[in-house]
Design a protein around this motif. Structure first.
Motif, mmCIF file in Angstrom:
data_model
loop_
_atom_site.group_PDB
_atom_site.id
_atom_site.type_symbol
_atom_site.label_atom_id
_atom_site.label_comp_id
_atom_site.label_asym_id
_atom_site.label_seq_id
_atom_site.Cartn_x
_atom_site.Cartn_y
_atom_site.Cartn_z
ATOM 1 N N ALA A 57 -1.184 -1.738 -7.727
ATOM 2 C CA ALA A 57 0.006 -1.918 -8.566
ATOM 3 C C ALA A 57 0.915 -0.690 -8.495
ATOM 4 N N TRP A 58 0.323 0.500 -8.492
ATOM 5 C CA TRP A 58 1.120 1.715 -8.393
ATOM 6 C C TRP A 58 1.793 1.832 -7.030
ATOM 7 N N GLY A 59 1.120 1.372 -5.991
ATOM 8 C CA GLY A 59 1.726 1.408 -4.653
ATOM 9 C C GLY A 59 2.961 0.538 -4.578
ATOM 10 N N VAL A 60 2.848 -0.681 -5.078
ATOM 11 C CA VAL A 60 3.983 -1.604 -5.071
ATOM 12 C C VAL A 60 5.083 -1.090 -5.994
ATOM 13 N N GLY A 61 4.688 -0.619 -7.173
ATOM 14 C CA GLY A 61 5.676 -0.113 -8.131
ATOM 15 C C GLY A 61 6.416 1.103 -7.614
ATOM 16 N N SER A 62 5.689 2.029 -6.980
ATOM 17 C CA SER A 62 6.351 3.226 -6.468
ATOM 18 C C SER A 62 7.268 2.896 -5.288
ATOM 19 N N ALA A 63 6.874 1.925 -4.464
ATOM 20 C CA ALA A 63 7.746 1.491 -3.365
ATOM 21 C C ALA A 63 9.022 0.858 -3.916
ATOM 22 N N ALA A 90 -1.317 6.245 0.531
ATOM 23 C CA ALA A 90 -1.946 7.297 -0.275
ATOM 24 C C ALA A 90 -1.815 6.997 -1.765
ATOM 25 N N VAL A 91 -0.666 6.471 -2.171
ATOM 26 C CA VAL A 91 -0.478 6.108 -3.582
ATOM 27 C C VAL A 91 -1.446 4.987 -3.960
ATOM 28 N N ILE A 92 -1.604 4.006 -3.093
ATOM 29 C CA ILE A 92 -2.534 2.907 -3.356
ATOM 30 C C ILE A 92 -3.965 3.439 -3.428
ATOM 31 N N SER A 115 9.115 2.747 8.266
ATOM 32 C CA SER A 115 7.732 2.314 8.492
ATOM 33 C C SER A 115 6.803 3.497 8.709
ATOM 34 N N ALA A 116 7.270 4.466 9.490
ATOM 35 C CA ALA A 116 6.434 5.618 9.812
ATOM 36 C C ALA A 116 6.153 6.487 8.593
ATOM 37 N N VAL A 117 7.129 6.624 7.707
ATOM 38 C CA VAL A 117 6.958 7.458 6.519
ATOM 39 C C VAL A 117 6.360 6.653 5.370
ATOM 40 N N GLY A 118 6.829 5.427 5.201
ATOM 41 C CA GLY A 118 6.420 4.623 4.055
ATOM 42 C C GLY A 118 4.966 4.193 4.072
ATOM 43 N N SER A 119 4.467 3.810 5.226
ATOM 44 C CA SER A 119 3.090 3.317 5.291
ATOM 45 C C SER A 119 2.068 4.345 4.821
ATOM 46 N N PRO A 120 2.059 5.559 5.383
ATOM 47 C CA PRO A 120 1.071 6.522 4.887
ATOM 48 C C PRO A 120 1.343 6.995 3.461
#
Length: 100
Positions: free
Chosen positions: A60-66, A52-54, A43-48
């Motif tokens: 779409a890129w945020g969801v795709g990259s996750a 930033a990707v979003i 959570s701490a690493v993924g959220s920021p």
């Protein structure tokens, strides 16, 4: 946020249940601690990171990259488990001989 949590809550519960069933009782507390730490770090690493990707490329890129990162981590775990299994089998065969 409610719907995202609604979708993720069963996954978190399932991983906790899986740990409870697979890990011996003597070390279950430690395993659950590692699980909690992994969730917190994610959570701490993924959220920021994905925020930033979003911001840079769109939702779409945020969801795709996750999804891509989750797939890479899962496949890496499977490969590591396979390598460990093969190594463990070789060590046991060297120690006890081929049982087959």
């Amino acid at each position: 946020m409610f719907f995202a949590g609604l979708a993720l809550a069963p996954i978190i519960t399932a991983t906790s249940e899986s740990i409870s069933r697979r890990v011996p009782e003597q070390v279950r507390g430690e395993a659950m601690g590692w699980h909690g730490s992994a969730m917190t770090i994610g959570s701490a690493v993924g959220s920021p990171l994905f925020g930033a990707v979003i911001d840079g490329f769109g939702p779409a890129w945020g969801v795709g990259s996750a999804a891509l990162l989750a797939t890479v981590v899962a496949v890496s775990g499977l490969v590591a488990m396979s390598i460990r299994r093969v190594h463990r089998r070789r060590v046991l065969e060297d120690r006890f001989g081929d049982a087959a």
